[in-house]
Design a protein around this motif. Structure first.
Motif, PDB file in Angstrom:
ATOM      1  N   GLY A 193     -25.153 -28.860-121.990  1.00 22.99           N
ATOM      2  CA  GLY A 193     -25.296 -29.645-120.774  1.00 22.99           C
ATOM      3  C   GLY A 193     -24.048 -30.444-120.478  1.00 22.99           C
ATOM      4  O   GLY A 193     -23.042 -30.336-121.192  1.00 22.99           O
ATOM      5  N   ALA A 194     -24.125 -31.247-119.415  1.00 24.00           N
ATOM      6  CA  ALA A 194     -22.938 -31.980-118.975  1.00 24.00           C
ATOM      7  C   ALA A 194     -23.307 -33.361-118.474  1.00 24.00           C
ATOM      8  O   ALA A 194     -24.441 -33.620-118.060  1.00 24.00           O
ATOM      9  CB  ALA A 194     -22.208 -31.203-117.879  1.00 24.00           C
ATOM     10  N   ALA A 275     -19.352 -28.877-114.302  1.00 25.33           N
ATOM     11  CA  ALA A 275     -20.755 -28.698-113.915  1.00 25.33           C
ATOM     12  C   ALA A 275     -20.896 -27.723-112.754  1.00 25.33           C
ATOM     13  O   ALA A 275     -21.920 -27.049-112.622  1.00 25.33           O
ATOM     14  CB  ALA A 275     -21.371 -30.043-113.542  1.00 25.33           C
ATOM     15  N   GLY A 276     -19.887 -27.627-111.907  1.00 25.07           N
ATOM     16  CA  GLY A 276     -19.955 -26.723-110.770  1.00 25.07           C
ATOM     17  C   GLY A 276     -19.540 -25.306-111.089  1.00 25.07           C
ATOM     18  O   GLY A 276     -19.900 -24.378-110.362  1.00 25.07           O
ATOM     19  N   SER A 277     -18.779 -25.127-112.189  1.00 22.93           N
ATOM     20  CA  SER A 277     -18.198 -23.806-112.441  1.00 22.93           C
ATOM     21  C   SER A 277     -18.661 -23.131-113.719  1.00 22.93           C
ATOM     22  O   SER A 277     -18.558 -21.910-113.841  1.00 22.93           O
ATOM     23  CB  SER A 277     -16.663 -23.933-112.484  1.00 22.93           C
ATOM     24  OG  SER A 277     -16.274 -24.859-113.489  1.00 22.93           O
ATOM     25  N   ASP A 278     -19.175 -23.880-114.692  1.00 24.73           N
ATOM     26  CA  ASP A 278     -19.525 -23.297-115.998  1.00 24.73           C
ATOM     27  C   ASP A 278     -20.925 -22.674-115.935  1.00 24.73           C
ATOM     28  O   ASP A 278     -21.927 -23.386-115.827  1.00 24.73           O
ATOM     29  CB  ASP A 278     -19.479 -24.391-117.068  1.00 24.73           C
ATOM     30  CG  ASP A 278     -19.608 -23.830-118.478  1.00 24.73           C
ATOM     31  OD1 ASP A 278     -20.150 -22.720-118.636  1.00 24.73           O
ATOM     32  OD2 ASP A 278     -19.195 -24.524-119.429  1.00 24.73           O
ATOM     33  N   PRO A 279     -21.032 -21.341-116.046  1.00 30.70           N
ATOM     34  CA  PRO A 279     -22.345 -20.694-115.932  1.00 30.70           C
ATOM     35  C   PRO A 279     -23.248 -20.921-117.144  1.00 30.70           C
ATOM     36  O   PRO A 279     -24.450 -20.663-117.066  1.00 30.70           O
ATOM     37  CB  PRO A 279     -21.984 -19.208-115.789  1.00 30.70           C
ATOM     38  CG  PRO A 279     -20.656 -19.074-116.478  1.00 30.70           C
ATOM     39  CD  PRO A 279     -19.937 -20.364-116.237  1.00 30.70           C
ATOM     40  N   THR A 280     -22.693 -21.396-118.256  1.00 30.97           N
ATOM     41  CA  THR A 280     -23.503 -21.565-119.466  1.00 30.97           C
ATOM     42  C   THR A 280     -24.191 -22.926-119.536  1.00 30.97           C
ATOM     43  O   THR A 280     -25.020 -23.147-120.420  1.00 30.97           O
ATOM     44  CB  THR A 280     -22.633 -21.385-120.723  1.00 30.97           C
ATOM     45  OG1 THR A 280     -21.681 -22.463-120.801  1.00 30.97           O
ATOM     46  CG2 THR A 280     -21.893 -20.062-120.700  1.00 30.97           C
ATOM     47  N   LEU A 281     -23.854 -23.843-118.637  1.00 38.12           N
ATOM     48  CA  LEU A 281     -24.489 -25.159-118.662  1.00 38.12           C
ATOM     49  C   LEU A 281     -25.920 -25.066-118.134  1.00 38.12           C
ATOM     50  O   LEU A 281     -26.223 -24.276-117.241  1.00 38.12           O
ATOM     51  CB  LEU A 281     -23.688 -26.150-117.812  1.00 38.12           C
ATOM     52  CG  LEU A 281     -22.278 -26.490-118.306  1.00 38.12           C
ATOM     53  CD1 LEU A 281     -21.600 -27.448-117.341  1.00 38.12           C
ATOM     54  CD2 LEU A 281     -22.325 -27.100-119.699  1.00 38.12           C
ATOM     55  N   GLU A 282     -26.799 -25.926-118.695  1.00 38.80           N
ATOM     56  CA  GLU A 282     -28.213 -25.879-118.329  1.00 38.80           C
ATOM     57  C   GLU A 282     -28.723 -27.165-117.686  1.00 38.80           C
ATOM     58  O   GLU A 282     -29.727 -27.152-116.980  1.00 38.80           O
ATOM     59  CB  GLU A 282     -29.058 -25.582-119.571  1.00 38.80           C
ATOM     60  CG  GLU A 282     -28.736 -24.255-120.231  1.00 38.80           C
ATOM     61  CD  GLU A 282     -29.396 -24.138-121.587  1.00 38.80           C
ATOM     62  OE1 GLU A 282     -30.479 -23.539-121.677  1.00 38.80           O
ATOM     63  OE2 GLU A 282     -28.819 -24.676-122.570  1.00 38.80           O
ATOM     64  N   PHE A 283     -28.069 -28.303-117.965  1.00 41.98           N
ATOM     65  CA  PHE A 283     -28.551 -29.563-117.389  1.00 41.98           C
ATOM     66  C   PHE A 283     -27.376 -30.474-117.068  1.00 41.98           C
ATOM     67  O   PHE A 283     -26.264 -30.302-117.573  1.00 41.98           O
ATOM     68  CB  PHE A 283     -29.533 -30.276-118.339  1.00 41.98           C
ATOM     69  CG  PHE A 283     -28.874 -30.909-119.544  1.00 41.98           C
ATOM     70  CD1 PHE A 283     -28.350 -32.199-119.486  1.00 41.98           C
ATOM     71  CD2 PHE A 283     -28.784 -30.215-120.740  1.00 41.98           C
ATOM     72  CE1 PHE A 283     -27.747 -32.779-120.591  1.00 41.98           C
ATOM     73  CE2 PHE A 283     -28.184 -30.790-121.849  1.00 41.98           C
ATOM     74  CZ  PHE A 283     -27.667 -32.074-121.783  1.00 41.98           C
TER      75      PHE A 283
END
Length: 563
Positions: A193-194, A275-283
């Protein structure tokens, strides 16, 4: 009572009954610890039994997240404490069976371990204290001579509540979908997450944001730290901690509270960031203030073929002691305002200056309000040396700079009466670095010499504090003849507006003037005290009086001036 630099507070009371006890717990901790207070949640632990207590996992629920928020909110009344709630044993359902680490190293090994555990007789019961010490050492790196304190005897004779509160702690965490939830509802865990922010002077509101993100993340947390263009709109950006310093403080805090996570701390250069570009982030964890930004991030992701992030919104922490013109929330901008008038670095030693005279250099960009601050300092007892007036004296016929300037630039810069036409001279040097250097090489040494003569005059008049008002103080190298540099800062947009109104220039001409000077940031880097005239005159007056009073306290008694 002994005061320790760092301590570990082990809370054994169930969270539902702990809320009303937090004020006395924090007050007691603040009396004992003067720097870092680590907090370890282990509700229901028994220190009185014969067996050595062991750290056990604590289910991450919304009640736990709410409690973390309320604890940091209460801790804001004790700002001398750098509070850090340790999250090692707080686990989401997906990781609840993981083995806890044996011993966790902390950035500041605790010197004292405290607990809210209540003995039957309310005394400092030695076997309990010994169990507490052994427990703390088994969980964390502590100093070799660890002391222990049971806090309850400090609470007086009144009975403490032992039943859960009739009403749960107010909800402080709002998931993306505002579904009904109970305090005991488990919190979902995510792989990655981020969270993002400026994280200037890491404070308790930042710690809530980061702690919730650390509870939710199980493998990696990406932390975006605002930098460059994203800092321009901040209040008093000149007083922001450098990026590297903010990252260092952030990294130490994160590794302390949850060392099992991998942290990727990156510069945040646009509103979307990773947060806008990383496809692996979930929250993504946001505050009430940045929730709309989180929604914008999700729209951006959808537009670019990526899944939405689960948003977790955190309530802002209220600042119970905010001053006039400060926000009513806990914020870095308020902390920066409180720095105004304080001494930021040790004064210069200037034994070559007149004995008994303490010299301040007052500077700032054009339009910053130096003249008004100089007048306020004069009213408080300072002797003012105006470098512009000295320049006029130097340029006057017969003055020490008159003949050298005429020889360098020719007689066509003169009025008919023989005086130097400063507008014509200015047009010659404006935008011409070589010509400007020729002029400053003549003028700056002359004005410096006149300023030293003024210092001697100040001494003969019985003055003990002298102020050199000079826009080009640092460019001219005159910091070498002052004990302290005091800088006035305002936003460039405000400076442009003031120059336009004061001097009748166009906005372009005003901006061009500012570009030829050192920036506010460059000035602050070499300053001892920073002030700002951004607000109402009475606010400026209070700033100046604060700075003056603090100056009086650090001056030798022979220099002190009565207001």
């Amino acid at each position: 009572m002994a005061v320790f630099r760092s301590g570990l507070l082990v809370l054994t009371t169930p969270l539902a009954t702990l809320a009303p006890r937090l004020p006395p717990i924090l007050t007691s901790a603040a009396r004992l610890v003067n720097h870092t207070l680590y907090v370890h949640l282990q509700p229901g632990m028994d220190l009185a039994g014969p067996a050595q207590p062991q750290a056990s996992p604590l289910q991450a629920t919304f009640e736990v997240l709410d409690f973390i928020t309320h604890f940091y909110s209460g801790a804001d009344l004790h700002r001398n404490l750098d509070v850090r709630i340790l999250l090692t044993n707080i686990q989401t359902k997906s990781t609840f069976l993981h083995v806890l680490p044996s011993v966790q190293n902390l950035a500041h090994p605790p010197e004292v371990v405290l607990t809210d555990f209540q003995t039957l007789d309310g005394s400092q019961y030695n076997p309990v204290k010994q169990q507490l010490e052994r427990y703390a050492i088994s969980c964390y790196s502590c100093c070799s001579q660890l002391s222990s304190v049971l806090l309850y005897p400090d609470y007086g004779t009144g009975e403490l509540p032992v039943e859960p509160l009739s009403a749960p702690l107010p909800s402080t965490i709002r998931p993306a979908s505002p579904v009904a939830r109970s305090p005991k509802q488990p919190v979902r865990g995510y792989h990655r997450g981020a969270v993002g922010g400026t994280f200037d002077r890491l404070h308790n509101a930042h710690k809530v944001l980061l702690s919730v993100a650390c509870v939710l993340a199980q493998e990696q947390l990406v932390v975006g730290v605002a930098d460059k263009d994203l800092l321009k709109s901040k209040l008093l950006p000149e007083l922001l901690q450098p990026y590297a310093e903010r990252v260092d403080h952030l990294s130490e805090f994160l590794v302390d509270i949850k060392p099992s996570l991998t942290f990727d701390i990156v510069p945040l250069l646009d509103p979307y960031g990773p947060a806008g570009s990383d496809p692996t982030l979930e929250f993504l964890v946001v505050s009430e203030e940045t929730y709309r930004g989180g929604m914008a991030v999700n729209r951006f992701r959808l537009e670019n073929g990526k899944e939405e992030l689960a948003l977790y919104q955190i309530q802002l922490l209220k600042d119970q002691s905010h001053g006039e013109n400060e926000e009513d929330k806990v914020s870095s901008s308020s902390f920066r305002q409180r720095i105004l008038g304080n001494l930021l670095q040790p004064p210069n030693q200037r034994p070559e200056l007149p004995a008994g005279l303490y010299v301040l250099g007052l500077t700032g960009i054009s339009g910053s309000g130096k003249s008004s601050v100089a007048q306020r300092l004069k009213n408080l007892g300072a002797y003012i040396i105006d470098s512009d007036h000295l320049g006029h004296r130097a340029y006057a016929p017969g003055g020490p700079a008159y003949q050298p300037v005429v020889e360098a630039f020719g007689t066509d810069i003169l009025h008919k009466d023989g005086t130097i036409n400063r507008k014509v001279l200015g047009s010659r040097v404006f935008g011409n670095k070589k010509q400007l250097k020729t002029l400053t090489d003549i003028m700056w040494p002359v004005i410096a010499k006149l300023a030293r003569e003024e210092m001697d005059l100040a001494v003969t008049k019985g003055k003990t504090v002298c102020v050199i008002d000079a826009a080009m103080l640092l460019e001219a190298g005159w910091q070498n003849m002052v004990h302290e540099v005091w800088t006035i800062v305002i936003p460039e947009t405000e400076a442009v507006q003031r120059i336009v109104e004061r001097d009748g220039l166009s906005e372009a001409a005003a901006q061009s003037r500012l570009q030829s000077q050192m920036s506010g940031q460059q000035l602050v880097e070499q300053s001892h005290v920073v002030l700002s005239t951004l607000w109402e005159p009475q606010v400026t007056q209070r700033q100046v009086e604060k700075a003056w009073n603090l100056l009086q306290k650090r001056l030798p008694k022979t220099h002190q001036t009565k207001i």
